[in-house]
Design a protein around this motif. Structure first.
Motif, PDB file in Angstrom:
ATOM      1  N   VAL A 174       7.078  -9.551  -0.955  1.00  0.00           N
ATOM      2  CA  VAL A 174       6.450  -8.609  -2.175  1.00  0.00           C
ATOM      3  C   VAL A 174       7.748  -8.844  -2.953  1.00  0.00           C
ATOM      4  O   VAL A 174       8.602  -8.008  -2.925  1.00  0.00           O
ATOM      5  CB  VAL A 174       6.122  -7.483  -2.167  1.00  0.00           C
ATOM      6  N   ILE A 175       7.690  -9.174  -4.269  1.00  0.00           N
ATOM      7  CA  ILE A 175       8.826  -9.059  -5.277  1.00  0.00           C
ATOM      8  C   ILE A 175       8.464  -8.031  -6.262  1.00  0.00           C
ATOM      9  O   ILE A 175       7.379  -7.933  -6.858  1.00  0.00           O
ATOM     10  CB  ILE A 175       8.961 -10.406  -5.904  1.00  0.00           C
ATOM     11  N   VAL A 176       9.146  -6.872  -6.174  1.00  0.00           N
ATOM     12  CA  VAL A 176       8.838  -5.678  -7.108  1.00  0.00           C
ATOM     13  C   VAL A 176       9.730  -5.705  -8.429  1.00  0.00           C
ATOM     14  O   VAL A 176      11.143  -5.343  -8.125  1.00  0.00           O
ATOM     15  CB  VAL A 176       8.883  -4.498  -6.507  1.00  0.00           C
ATOM     16  N   PRO A 177       9.557  -5.942  -9.371  1.00  0.00           N
ATOM     17  CA  PRO A 177      10.458  -5.968 -10.571  1.00  0.00           C
ATOM     18  C   PRO A 177      10.999  -4.530 -11.032  1.00  0.00           C
ATOM     19  O   PRO A 177      10.402  -3.632 -10.477  1.00  0.00           O
ATOM     20  CB  PRO A 177       9.570  -6.648 -11.948  1.00  0.00           C
ATOM     21  N   ALA A 178      12.092  -4.568 -11.700  1.00  0.00           N
ATOM     22  CA  ALA A 178      12.732  -3.307 -11.987  1.00  0.00           C
ATOM     23  C   ALA A 178      11.569  -2.548 -12.856  1.00  0.00           C
ATOM     24  O   ALA A 178      11.180  -3.045 -13.855  1.00  0.00           O
ATOM     25  CB  ALA A 178      13.872  -3.441 -12.547  1.00  0.00           C
ATOM     26  N   GLY A 179      11.454  -1.355 -12.581  1.00  0.00           N
ATOM     27  CA  GLY A 179      10.378  -0.311 -13.120  1.00  0.00           C
ATOM     28  C   GLY A 179       9.107  -0.372 -12.918  1.00  0.00           C
ATOM     29  O   GLY A 179       8.229   0.573 -13.318  1.00  0.00           O
ATOM     30  N   THR A 180       8.599  -1.188 -12.158  1.00  0.00           N
ATOM     31  CA  THR A 180       7.221  -1.160 -11.653  1.00  0.00           C
ATOM     32  C   THR A 180       6.918  -0.154 -10.482  1.00  0.00           C
ATOM     33  O   THR A 180       7.724  -0.147  -9.722  1.00  0.00           O
ATOM     34  CB  THR A 180       7.014  -2.694 -10.892  1.00  0.00           C
ATOM     35  N   VAL A 181       5.932   0.524 -10.847  1.00  0.00           N
ATOM     36  CA  VAL A 181       5.750   1.388  -9.910  1.00  0.00           C
ATOM     37  C   VAL A 181       4.794   0.761  -8.517  1.00  0.00           C
ATOM     38  O   VAL A 181       3.943   0.089  -8.760  1.00  0.00           O
ATOM     39  CB  VAL A 181       4.724   2.561 -10.554  1.00  0.00           C
ATOM     40  N   HIS A 182       5.494   1.304  -7.264  1.00  0.00           N
ATOM     41  CA  HIS A 182       4.733   0.553  -6.247  1.00  0.00           C
ATOM     42  C   HIS A 182       4.858   1.504  -5.080  1.00  0.00           C
ATOM     43  O   HIS A 182       5.680   2.546  -5.024  1.00  0.00           O
ATOM     44  CB  HIS A 182       5.525  -0.663  -5.894  1.00  0.00           C
TER      45      HIS A 182
END
Length: 282
Positions: free
Chosen positions: A77-85
């Protein structure tokens, strides 16, 4: 006085003290932190950091900007900066969590390199046997090296890049028609920095060294939308995050995002999402 709407933001989950952002890389096992929280990482985001979750075996429920999905390892899972996860792991799930500074995208080779676009877009992808073995080897090497490195260790950062690129290669959907466009990626970066300021298109076009007409043609050809639509989508995404995860009122979110008139904000949100702001509050 209304308090600003905020979403928990960390460098590493639960840690508010942010390290120097540039050239930062950190790896740990999934169990190291999630086992302390009953295997649940509640919704949050990382302002200046990209996170890569690597599930070797086990299962994870992944919340990605309010959308939930169950995934079985091996996957990434790649979570970009700022993405709520957030993550809810099956007890005993094995794998790693790699956190790198957002400037990792600058390690891109330039035009046609998928590193930058995929780190900005993020996503959830299975890993085939070869990729899973390579990821496991690199992650274990990084864990050992992390005990020794200090600051921006070139070897550690190179290993981290190799790990990220292994995931990127597995995530890449294939070459896009005409290749990537550095101008479009720069426009996305500028939108990310300035979207709360409600800048007009002349500001973005001038910053890119383009005319408004050229910028409009670029986004229409590559994204199928106008520059204004891209800006509005980014505002709507942030509004949705704040409404869903903070319990803030529409008026508070409107103020946080630079809307002078809460009624106009409500109409904007309805037009962009098909929902009223109050519909996002569970």
């Amino acid at each position: 006085m209304n308090q600003p709407a905020t979403i928990p933001s960390y460098a590493l989950y639960g840690e508010h003290a942010l390290p120097e952002a540039a050239g930062f890389a950190h790896i740990e096992t999934i169990a190291a932190r999630s086992s302390l929280h009953d295997w649940e990482i509640r919704p949050h985001r990382h302002g200046g950091f990209v996170q890569v979750l690597l599930v070797r075996e086990g299962q994870a429920r992944i919340s990605f900007d309010g959308t939930d999905s169950d995934r079985q390892g091996p996957c990434a899972v790649i979570v970009p900066a700022g993405t709520v996860h957030g993550f809810r792991f099956q007890q005993g799930t094995a794998g790693w969590v790699l956190t790198v500074s957002a400037d990792f995208a600058t390690r891109s080779d330039g035009l046609g390199d998928p590193l930058g676009p995929i780190l900005a877009r993020g996503g959830v992808n299975p890993l085939d046997e070869v990729a899973a073995l390579r990821v496991g080897w690199l992650a274990d090497e990084l864990l050992v090296l992390q005990q020794e490195w200090r600051g921006r260790d070139p070897l550690a950062l190179s290993l981290a890049e190799a790990l990220v690129r292994t995931v990127v290669r597995a995530s890449e959907p294939g070459p896009a028609a005409g290749g990537a466009d550095a101008r479009l990626e720069r426009f996305r970066q500028l939108v990310e920095i300035h979207f709360r300021e409600h800048r007009d298109l002349d500001f973005y076009a001038e910053a890119l060294g383009l005319t408004r007409r050229t910028l409009s043609r670029l986004t229409a050809r590559r994204l199928g939308c106008s520059p204004s639509e891209l800006l509005h989508r980014r505002l709507a995404t942030e509004a949705r995050r704040l409404l869903r995860y903070t319990g803030a009122s529409a008026a508070q979110v409107a103020a946080e995002l630079g809307f002078d008139d809460p009624s106009y904000f409500s109409r904007f949100y309805l037009r962009m999402t098909g929902k009223r702001p109050v519909d996002e509050r569970g």
